[in-house]
Design an enzyme around this catalytic site. Sequence first.
Site, PDB file in Angstrom:
ATOM      1  N   SER A 181       0.922  -1.257  -0.160  1.00  0.00           N
ATOM      2  CA  SER A 181       0.151   0.082  -0.008  1.00  0.00           C
ATOM      3  C   SER A 181       0.797   1.228   0.044  1.00  0.00           C
ATOM      4  CB  SER A 181      -0.863  -0.162   1.177  1.00  0.00           C
ATOM      5  OG  SER A 181      -0.219  -0.240   2.438  1.00  0.00           O
ATOM      6  N   HIS A 209      -5.223  -2.684  -3.119  1.00  0.00           N
ATOM      7  CA  HIS A 209      -4.813  -2.037  -4.353  1.00  0.00           C
ATOM      8  C   HIS A 209      -4.583  -2.554  -5.456  1.00  0.00           C
ATOM      9  CE1 HIS A 209      -4.044   1.204  -0.969  1.00  0.00           C
ATOM     10  NE2 HIS A 209      -3.588  -0.088  -0.462  1.00  0.00           N
ATOM     11  N   LYS A 240     -11.641   1.442  -2.144  1.00  0.00           N
ATOM     12  CA  LYS A 240     -10.519   2.188  -2.985  1.00  0.00           C
ATOM     13  C   LYS A 240     -10.976   2.221  -4.424  1.00  0.00           C
ATOM     14  CE  LYS A 240      -7.333   1.505   0.543  1.00  0.00           C
ATOM     15  NZ  LYS A 240      -6.741   0.159   1.691  1.00  0.00           N
TER      16      LYS A 240
HETATM   17  C1  LIG Z   1      -6.856   0.017   2.923  1.00  0.00           C
HETATM   18  C2  LIG Z   1      -6.446  -0.927   3.340  1.00  0.00           C
HETATM   19  C3  LIG Z   1      -6.892  -2.046   4.070  1.00  0.00           C
HETATM   20  C4  LIG Z   1      -8.369  -1.591   4.888  1.00  0.00           C
HETATM   21  O1  LIG Z   1      -9.315  -1.638   4.026  1.00  0.00           O
HETATM   22  P1  LIG Z   1     -10.580  -0.798   4.417  1.00  0.00           P
HETATM   23  O2  LIG Z   1     -11.935  -1.123   3.752  1.00  0.00           O
HETATM   24  O3  LIG Z   1     -10.235   0.718   4.425  1.00  0.00           O
HETATM   25  O4  LIG Z   1     -10.632  -1.026   6.182  1.00  0.00           O
HETATM   26  C5  LIG Z   1      -6.406  -3.376   4.216  1.00  0.00           C
HETATM   27  N1  LIG Z   1      -5.457  -3.566   3.359  1.00  0.00           N
HETATM   28  C6  LIG Z   1      -4.856  -2.859   2.759  1.00  0.00           C
HETATM   29  C7  LIG Z   1      -3.776  -3.323   2.031  1.00  0.00           C
HETATM   30  C8  LIG Z   1      -5.143  -1.681   2.715  1.00  0.00           C
HETATM   31  O5  LIG Z   1      -4.417  -0.618   1.838  1.00  0.00           O
END
Ligand SMILES: *Cc1c(COP(=O)(O)O)cnc(C)c1O
Length: 393
Positions: A181, A209, A240
């Site tokens: 991330s 991602h 995302k």
């Molecule tokens: C953003 C993210 C999460 C968490 O997801 P949310 O739905 O925002 O709680 C989990 N793993 C990774 C790699 C992330 O970037």
Amino acid sequence: MGAPDDGRLARGLEEARSRSLLRTRRVVASPQGARVQVEGRELLNFSSNDYLGLANHPALRDAAKRAIDAYGVGAGASPLVSGYLEPHREAEERFAAFVGFPSALLFPSGYAANLGILTALADRSTEIFADKLNHACLNDGALLSRATFTRYPHLDMAALEERLRVSQASTRIVATDTVFSMDGDEAPLEALVDLCETHHAWLVLDDAHGIGVLGPRGRGCLEGLVARSPRIVYMATLGKALGGYGAFAAGAPEVVDWLVQRARTYIYSTALPPMAGAAAVAAIELLEADATPVDTLRDRIAAFRSACEAAHVPLMPSRTAVQPVLVGDAQRALDVAARLRDEGFLVPAIRPPTVPEGASRLRVSLSAAHAEPDVRELARALARALARAKPLA
Ligand SMILES: *Cc1c(COP(=O)(O)O)cnc(C)c1O
């Protein structure tokens, strides 16, 4: 008199401030998009994970509004009680088909999904193997599960193999981000599947991602993978690239049935608002019907990388929407971010403990919502800001 902690919080806050590590928030007064309104100014937004520009897309907005009219705003209960509504069921079915798994389960968030998956699969006689740069919620899930928690150096398959080989645990789980991330680089999936087959391990993949970004039509990291192992437990988020909120776990039907029985963040938490399921369905339908958002994002990534090369802005090896510019020092990262903001660009400075000490960076995230000149201008602004920000003493 005084705080019940002898001033520990106050001292901690002061220390974070003095080390340039204090985190602050800015109120955004507009929807997500290429431009956002922040504290009375319009800024070009390179800080959002809305990689495909779907967070404010008319198709998702309409789907959410229709779901509100049909089902209201709240699910009212845990899915196991009475909170499992038709939009949730439909979203699970559509998502499973989209990523090529027999079944999927809709969690309240990615954080909740990773906690639920790891605590449901692991127990005290389990060993969890985790890449050093995994997202915090995979680490938290591993700690909460009470399993032995073994971290291996970033992407180092030889080190992972050695740790698997000597493991005495009755259950083994390898857990990794597919796209990291804060770095944007990718885990070697074929090698991971092979290792998990050889050493009888589960492979928990966090594609937060990768979904919407990798693979044809954004079907995620697994698209095109030769071996679709039944050992894979796949997690992808909706917050995302898919523009909404929530997350899915997908895998063999038995895995999903087990999560329904044992994933505590699924069982003991209110189901998502039904509109989140409807927005997820709309996002998947949109990507199935139209390759443009995913292709546009790829064009923007290529344009940004070539503009940075021309402007001598050093990038990290990433073909994803996450394009960090390593700066090192936390205060210098803040300085560069402030200069960029002065020029009208919103780019977050990411500092420890989110990244290792001395590895502070500007985390540029690109989106299909950007126009090509936007990303070219950012590359030139980055070059100026890096040149002017106080160099390391
Ligand atoms: C953003 C993210 C999460 C968490 O997801 P949310 O739905 O925002 O709680 C989990 N793993 C990774 C790699 C992330 O970037």
